[in-house]
Write an enzyme that holds these catalytic residues in place. Structure first.
Site, PDB file in Angstrom:
ATOM      1  N   ASP A   1      -2.576  10.417  -1.741  1.00  0.00           N
ATOM      2  CA  ASP A   1      -2.781   9.354  -2.724  1.00  0.00           C
ATOM      3  C   ASP A   1      -3.108   9.917  -4.099  1.00  0.00           C
ATOM      4  OD1 ASP A   1      -3.077   6.337  -1.474  1.00  0.00           O
ATOM      5  OD2 ASP A   1      -3.342   7.921   0.002  1.00  0.00           O
TER       6      ASP A   1
ATOM      7  N   ARG B   1       0.850  -1.181   0.000  1.00  0.00           N
ATOM      8  CA  ARG B   1       0.000   0.000   0.000  1.00  0.00           C
ATOM      9  C   ARG B   1       0.890   1.237   0.000  1.00  0.00           C
ATOM     10  NH1 ARG B   1       1.465   1.672   4.468  1.00  0.00           N
ATOM     11  NH2 ARG B   1       0.309   3.619   4.224  1.00  0.00           N
ATOM     12  N   GLY B   2       0.251   2.404  -0.116  1.00  0.00           N
ATOM     13  CA  GLY B   2       0.982   3.663  -0.164  1.00  0.00           C
ATOM     14  C   GLY B   2       1.210   4.084  -1.600  1.00  0.00           C
ATOM     15  N   ALA B   3       0.828   5.309  -1.928  1.00  0.00           N
ATOM     16  CA  ALA B   3       0.787   5.744  -3.325  1.00  0.00           C
ATOM     17  C   ALA B   3       2.101   5.534  -4.084  1.00  0.00           C
ATOM     18  CB  ALA B   3       0.344   7.204  -3.403  1.00  0.00           C
TER      19      ALA B   3
ATOM     20  N   ASN C   1      -6.313  11.902   0.639  1.00  0.00           N
ATOM     21  CA  ASN C   1      -5.413  11.146   1.520  1.00  0.00           C
ATOM     22  C   ASN C   1      -6.257  10.282   2.449  1.00  0.00           C
ATOM     23  OD1 ASN C   1      -2.617  10.618   2.350  1.00  0.00           O
ATOM     24  ND2 ASN C   1      -3.229  11.516   4.297  1.00  0.00           N
ATOM     25  N   LYS C   2      -5.601   9.455   3.213  1.00  0.00           N
ATOM     26  CA  LYS C   2      -6.302   8.531   4.110  1.00  0.00           C
ATOM     27  C   LYS C   2      -7.387   9.253   4.892  1.00  0.00           C
ATOM     28  CE  LYS C   2      -5.768   4.975   4.455  1.00  0.00           C
ATOM     29  NZ  LYS C   2      -6.512   3.898   3.770  1.00  0.00           N
TER      30      LYS C   2
ATOM     31  N   GLN D   1      -3.124   1.934  10.410  1.00  0.00           N
ATOM     32  CA  GLN D   1      -1.824   2.069   9.749  1.00  0.00           C
ATOM     33  C   GLN D   1      -0.854   2.926  10.561  1.00  0.00           C
ATOM     34  OE1 GLN D   1      -4.795   2.557   8.161  1.00  0.00           O
ATOM     35  NE2 GLN D   1      -4.714   1.887   6.033  1.00  0.00           N
TER      36      GLN D   1
ATOM     37  N   ARG E   1      -6.773  -0.398  -7.492  1.00  0.00           N
ATOM     38  CA  ARG E   1      -7.289   0.566  -6.517  1.00  0.00           C
ATOM     39  C   ARG E   1      -7.510   1.875  -7.265  1.00  0.00           C
ATOM     40  NH1 ARG E   1      -4.662   1.074  -0.757  1.00  0.00           N
ATOM     41  NH2 ARG E   1      -6.764   1.879  -0.370  1.00  0.00           N
TER      42      ARG E   1
END
Length: 394
Positions: free
Chosen positions: A262, A73-75, A272-273, A221, A107
């Site tokens: 993201d 995960r993570g852009a 973002n999250k 996270q 995604r």
């Protein structure tokens, strides 16, 4: 699916390029040549911090599944994963065009994923058009994936330097108390990360007084990953529940908020999250800088404004059940975690929220800082780094 991903116990092994000073972590992603064929190896982030376990992906469906369940995960890292996934398909002789579609749409919100796929796909197509055979075209895709991996590590180091300079300008007294959300360190990058790279630079400069780590519900996270990275780096950090952030601001305990992204729309709106937007509102009310750190590959000039960003909706069971990270497969399907709500409870579970540009003090990229955040400023920064790479459609 031809080959499911296999899990194996991980030890500290050489991986992709890293910035100097990064703690000795198991690489988040690496390409490995094995006797039976090349594979993409991932550190399973669902299992952290309890144990460091690697997933071995032998085909694209396995990698797509790992992306879906947030094992990777993570852009920025998703962009690297997408590029290596395309190379994996090409080198192993799978359908490259079909693989590109699967990877790019794994995604919807993280723009880097499609960018990485396009980079490798363009290299593959160009090689074929130039008369290369399948093997040489696969090698071209792999070389492009490695180039993206290297570029991301370099971008991370430059963002850290720009970010530290900005903190020195905004907060000349030093001794920063930084609040962060989700996870933005080496686990999401080819280098030291985005927002955590800046925090790491401040730490090494002796200027990080406290890193406030949002727990980041529902998948934790912050608690599982950011605290893991902060502890390994020897940072002074404190974990808090997301809804405790307001009391920190009210007590004057936050000097700056640093988050990743993201996707950043052309107007400067930041996806973002989920939970990032409330922090921006709190920061504005309490006159605290709210800073976004992201490479220019996360800026999507083709999306005009925040309202046009597709926000991924995650499964409801991530809210109604509590996953046990140390249990293989826990939390990846409904019924696999510990219930925390009555059976049948409906859940609202967006993976991201959108922060409008007027609430963002600055956006830090590898090419410099945009402040105030404007469409023209973003476009100018992106123009410095984009020379046509990855712009071919899938």
């Amino acid at each position: 699916m031809a080959d499911q991903y296999a899990a194996s116990a991980a030890s500290a092994v050489p991986g992709g390029p890293r910035s100097p000073g990064v703690p000795d972590l198991v690489p988040a992603l690496r390409w490995e040549e094995r006797p039976e064929g090349p594979v993409v190896v991932l550190l399973d982030q669902r299992r952290l911090p309890a144990e460091e376990v690697e997933l071995v992906c032998t085909d694209v469906p396995a990698l797509v599944e790992a992306i879906h369940v947030l094992a990777v995960r993570g852009a920025p890292l998703l962009g690297i994963a997408g590029a290596y996934g395309l190379a994996l398909a090409a080198v192993r002789g799978f359908d490259v065009e079909e693989s590109a579609q699967m990877l790019a749409h794994a995604r919807p919100t993280a723009v880097n994923l499609g960018y990485g796929v396009r980079r490798a796909l363009t290299a593959h197509r160009n090689a074929l058009r130039g008369g290369a055979d399948a093997g040489a075209a696969g090698a071209a895709a792999l070389a492009e994936a490695r180039a993206l991996h290297r570029e991301d590590a370099e971008a991370s180091a430059r963002m850290a330097a720009h970010g530290l300079a900005l903190l020195e300008e905004l907060l000349p007294g030093g001794g920063y108390r930084i609040l962060t959300h989700c996870n933005t360190g080496a686990l999401v990058s080819g280098g030291e990360g985005t927002a955590m790279a800046v925090a790491g630079a401040a730490h090494r400069a002796g200027e990080l007084r406290r890193l406030w780590v949002d727990e980041t519900r529902p998948l934790l996270q912050g608690a599982r990953l950011t605290a893991y990275e902060a502890a390994r780096a020897g940072m002074a950090y404190t974990l808090l529940t997301d809804n405790a952030a307001g009391s920190l601001f009210a007590a004057g305990e936050v000097d700056a908020v640093l988050i990743g992204a993201d996707r950043i729309a052309a107007d400067g709106s930041v996806a973002n999250k989920v939970g990032s937007y409330p922090l921006a509102v709190l920061a504005r009310y309490h006159h605290v800088p709210f800073v976004v750190v992201a490479p220019t590959t996360t800026v999507d000039l083709g999306t005009a404004e925040g309202a046009a960003i597709e926000v991924e909706q995650r499964p409801g069971h991530e809210v109604t059940e509590l996953a046990a990270p140390s249990v293989p497969g826990a939390g990846t399907a409904a019924g696999s975690g510990m219930p925390v709500a009555p059976l049948g409870t409906q859940a609202y579970n967006p993976a991201f929220d959108i922060t409008p540009p007027e609430l963002v003090t600055a956006i830090i990229t590898e090419n410099g800082v945009v402040s105030p955040v404007t469409e023209g400023g973003l476009a100018e920064l992106c123009a410095r780094s984009r020379s046509g790479n990855g712009m071919m459609s899938i």
